[in-house]
Design an enzyme around this catalytic site. Structure first.
Site, mmCIF file in Angstrom:
data_model
loop_
_atom_site.group_PDB
_atom_site.id
_atom_site.type_symbol
_atom_site.label_atom_id
_atom_site.label_comp_id
_atom_site.label_asym_id
_atom_site.label_seq_id
_atom_site.Cartn_x
_atom_site.Cartn_y
_atom_site.Cartn_z
ATOM 1 N N TYR A 135 34.317 50.148 44.279
ATOM 2 C CA TYR A 135 35.476 50.970 44.614
ATOM 3 C C TYR A 135 35.037 52.414 44.791
ATOM 4 O O TYR A 135 34.003 52.839 44.238
ATOM 5 C CB TYR A 135 36.519 50.930 43.494
ATOM 6 C CG TYR A 135 37.375 49.688 43.459
ATOM 7 C CD1 TYR A 135 38.567 49.614 44.188
ATOM 8 C CD2 TYR A 135 37.006 48.592 42.689
ATOM 9 C CE1 TYR A 135 39.356 48.482 44.143
ATOM 10 C CE2 TYR A 135 37.792 47.454 42.638
ATOM 11 C CZ TYR A 135 38.970 47.407 43.374
ATOM 12 O OH TYR A 135 39.752 46.271 43.330
ATOM 13 N N ASP A 150 47.017 47.507 44.852
ATOM 14 C CA ASP A 150 48.384 47.965 44.640
ATOM 15 C C ASP A 150 48.930 48.683 45.861
ATOM 16 O O ASP A 150 48.196 49.031 46.794
ATOM 17 C CB ASP A 150 48.438 48.920 43.445
ATOM 18 C CG ASP A 150 48.186 48.217 42.128
ATOM 19 O OD1 ASP A 150 48.373 46.988 42.067
ATOM 20 O OD2 ASP A 150 47.807 48.901 41.165
ATOM 21 N N ARG A 162 43.972 41.592 44.231
ATOM 22 C CA ARG A 162 45.109 42.382 44.691
ATOM 23 C C ARG A 162 44.755 43.861 44.732
ATOM 24 O O ARG A 162 44.008 44.353 43.897
ATOM 25 C CB ARG A 162 46.293 42.205 43.749
ATOM 26 C CG ARG A 162 46.686 40.765 43.503
ATOM 27 C CD ARG A 162 47.777 40.709 42.446
ATOM 28 N NE ARG A 162 48.081 39.330 42.071
ATOM 29 C CZ ARG A 162 48.972 38.997 41.155
ATOM 30 N NH1 ARG A 162 49.640 39.945 40.512
ATOM 31 N NH2 ARG A 162 49.188 37.720 40.858
ATOM 32 N N ARG A 173 41.529 53.674 38.299
ATOM 33 C CA ARG A 173 42.409 54.845 38.361
ATOM 34 C C ARG A 173 42.482 55.569 37.015
ATOM 35 O O ARG A 173 42.598 56.797 36.977
ATOM 36 C CB ARG A 173 43.797 54.419 38.841
ATOM 37 C CG ARG A 173 43.811 53.988 40.305
ATOM 38 C CD ARG A 173 45.087 53.264 40.682
ATOM 39 N NE ARG A 173 46.256 54.065 40.419
ATOM 40 C CZ ARG A 173 47.506 53.585 40.446
ATOM 41 N NH1 ARG A 173 47.710 52.300 40.714
ATOM 42 N NH2 ARG A 173 48.526 54.376 40.198
#
Length: 244
Positions: free
Chosen positions: A110, A52, A50, A197
């Site tokens: 990422y 966000d 997933r 994050r």
């Protein structure tokens, strides 16, 4: 029956994340709708994971099984003709029936974009985080390297999560400078919810002098979310690649 892998690029700004949900439009939902129109069948589209609300992807991976005989190289064209412009299928690959976008993945890469100047960006305001005050990039680079290795990342994940095993291996963690832009790249065998994050938020605080770069190993060892930095906003984060 065929098993088709899709490589997907999307701007997550207008979506409530990847996974289908009741309270808003999602990327998975839009692609499933397009697949049904093309194949005349309901699709169980399995993503590598997933993302966000607000998170983007350069190369998300997902797969679905179908009885359709449409040539594989025609699938991106057919789906893109039906999808919103902020979701693009960049490739389709026929895989073995055992392939699973999530469980077959060996790792992910990422990236997180930061604009570090006084005025921000008119074009990229929803695709990168603007930090107005000058960051100490050298300290941030030193801090980024300290995440490499196998660690329990409890301190860098959301509290009250149901995930039991929080040990992950980071193979690469670095910051590149492109003018006023800082690009943080991280490659790991897996990531906890909000992990990238929180790492970025911690490195920003390192760059601001609020956290010492050398304290990162002790923060990791503490397993205490309170000792790590802020959770950086979603809109600067990109899923760059899923590795198989």
């Amino acid at each position: 029956m065929r098993n088709i892998q899709l490589i997907i690029e999307y701007d997550g700004t207008n979506y409530c994340g990847w996974q289908i949900q009741k309270n808003g439009v999602t990327i998975q939902e839009e692609i499933c709708r397009a697949i049904k129109q093309v194949t005349k069948q309901e699709a169980n589209l399995i993503g590598s994971g997933r993302t966000d609300a607000g998170v983007h992807a350069l190369a998300q991976s997902a797969n679905f099984k179908t009885l359709s005989t449409i040539p594989t190289n025609k699938i991106p064209v057919a789906l893109n003709s039906l999808l919103p412009k902020d979701i693009r299928i960049t490739n389709a690959i026929e895989k073995s029936m055992e392939f699973h976008s999530r469980y077959s993945a060996l790792g992910k890469i990422y990236q997180y974009r930061i604009i570090n100047n006084e005025y921000g960006s008119a074009l990229d305001w929803h695709r990168c985080l603007h930090v107005r005050h000058k960051l100490n990039v050298e300290k941030m680079k030193r801090g980024a390297e300290l995440f490499i290795g196998t660690h329990d990342f409890t301190a860098f994940s959301r509290e009250n999560t149901s995930v039991v095993n929080k040990v992950r291996t980071i193979f690469q963690s670095q910051i590149e400078v492109k003018g006023d832009e800082l690009v943080f790249r991280i490659h790991g065998n897996g990531f906890l919810y909000n992990m990238v994050r929180v790492i970025v938020g911690t490195l920003i605080e390192v760059g601001q002098g609020r956290i010492e770069a050398e304290s990162i190993p002790s923060i990791i060892a503490s397993k205490d979310r309170e000792k790590a930095g802020i959770t950086a906003p979603a809109y600067g984060l990109y899923l760059s690649e899923v590795l198989y």
